[in-house]
Design an enzyme around this catalytic site. Structure first.
Site, PDB file in Angstrom:
ATOM      1  N   CYS A  24       5.306   3.960   4.629  1.00 42.79           N
ATOM      2  CA  CYS A  24       4.770   3.098   3.622  1.00 42.79           C
ATOM      3  C   CYS A  24       3.699   2.309   4.427  1.00 42.79           C
ATOM      4  CB  CYS A  24       5.743   2.304   2.819  1.00 42.79           C
ATOM      5  SG  CYS A  24       5.062   0.854   2.033  1.00 42.79           S
ATOM      6  N   LYS A  51      17.141   4.292  -2.921  1.00 39.26           N
ATOM      7  CA  LYS A  51      17.522   2.951  -2.001  1.00 39.26           C
ATOM      8  C   LYS A  51      18.859   2.634  -2.209  1.00 39.26           C
ATOM      9  CE  LYS A  51      13.098   1.390  -4.348  1.00 39.26           C
ATOM     10  NZ  LYS A  51      12.897   2.365  -5.360  1.00 39.26           N
ATOM     11  N   VAL A  64       9.411  -2.765  -0.012  1.00 40.24           N
ATOM     12  CA  VAL A  64       9.408  -2.816   1.478  1.00 40.24           C
ATOM     13  C   VAL A  64       8.014  -3.166   1.678  1.00 40.24           C
ATOM     14  CG1 VAL A  64      11.196  -1.117   1.807  1.00 40.24           C
ATOM     15  CG2 VAL A  64       8.710  -0.420   1.907  1.00 40.24           C
ATOM     16  N   SER A  78       3.963  -7.882   2.256  1.00 41.03           N
ATOM     17  CA  SER A  78       3.458  -7.433   3.918  1.00 41.03           C
ATOM     18  C   SER A  78       2.725  -8.350   4.311  1.00 41.03           C
ATOM     19  CB  SER A  78       2.995  -6.098   3.740  1.00 41.03           C
ATOM     20  OG  SER A  78       1.851  -6.015   2.702  1.00 41.03           O
TER      21      SER A  78
END
Length: 235
Positions: A24, A51, A64, A78
């Protein structure tokens, strides 16, 4: 695994625990920040297609990356996580100390967030050739903007060795390079070509410079792998 039934999910007591999906691009921001800062952490991989039933306890948004701090607090998003690492470990020099220089770096990252990334996925999702061309031009316009910002930045720091800060990796790279990696999917599926002309020269030099750095190569994916993983976005 904690002992409390209300917080039963895997983590390392007294340490950092990072929840990611390695391919990702958003999670790679966190991975690269920790790699560059040389900070140890426990890695918990999350399969986004399957998940874990406990993951909502870590991040109710089920995205995430997520980061559990030694204190037990959890950070998500992030850009928040990468900047936390930069601020928590200033010895890694991932962010300038000067407020204006930090703002200029954030503006560079914003070019990717607002111009390059939306058009990247837009080009893949576009059904018509006309729309695909429009999105590809949007990507190239963003790259031209990034190239101009790099030229200006290298004049400011009097160092044009290729990275945003000249010769060392910073959040300018950590928060953006995954999406340059993902442009391979648009090249393969939609025929995107980044020209070698002067208005793209600084961007191309920057890509060449960071592509040799372990902070990039540790988590980069081959073009064909990127293209296959992003095939799901094709119209």
């Amino acid at each position: 695994m904690s002992s409390s039934s209300t917080t039963e999910y895997p983590y390392e007591e007294g340490s950092y625990t990072l929840y990611v999906t390695k391919h990702c691009p958003f999670a790679q921001r966190a991975l690269r920040a920790f790699y560059a800062a040389k900070v140890p952490y426990k890695l918990v991989e999350i399969d986004l297609d399957n998940k874990p039933t406990w993951y909502h306890l870590v991040n109710p948004q089920l995205k995430v990356p997520a980061l559990r701090l030694p204190s037990g607090e959890i950070l998500i998003e992030s850009l928040v996580i990468s900047e936390y690492v930069a601020d928590q470990f200033p010895e890694a020099h991932l962010l300038p100390t000067d407020a204006l220089e930090r703002a200029q770096l954030r503006l560079f990252v914003e070019i990717f967030s607002s111009k390059i990334v939306p058009n990247l996925y837009g080009a893949l999702r576009a059904a018509s050739a006309e729309e695909q061309e429009t999105k590809k031009e949007g990507i190239l316009a963003g790259i031209r903007d990034a190239s101009r910002q790099l030229e200006n930045q290298w004049k400011r720091v009097n160092n044009n060795e290729g990275l945003w800060l000249g010769d060392r990796v910073s959040l300018a790279e950590i928060n953006t390079v995954s999406f340059v990696n993902q442009l391979a999917a648009v090249e393969i599926h939609r025929g995107l070509v980044v020209p070698q002309s002067q208005e793209y020269a600084a961007f191309n030099k920057w890509v060449e410079a960071y592509s040799a750095r372990p902070e990039y190569t540790e988590y980069s994916l081959a073009d064909e792998v990127i293209a296959e993983k992003l095939r799901k976005f094709l119209a």
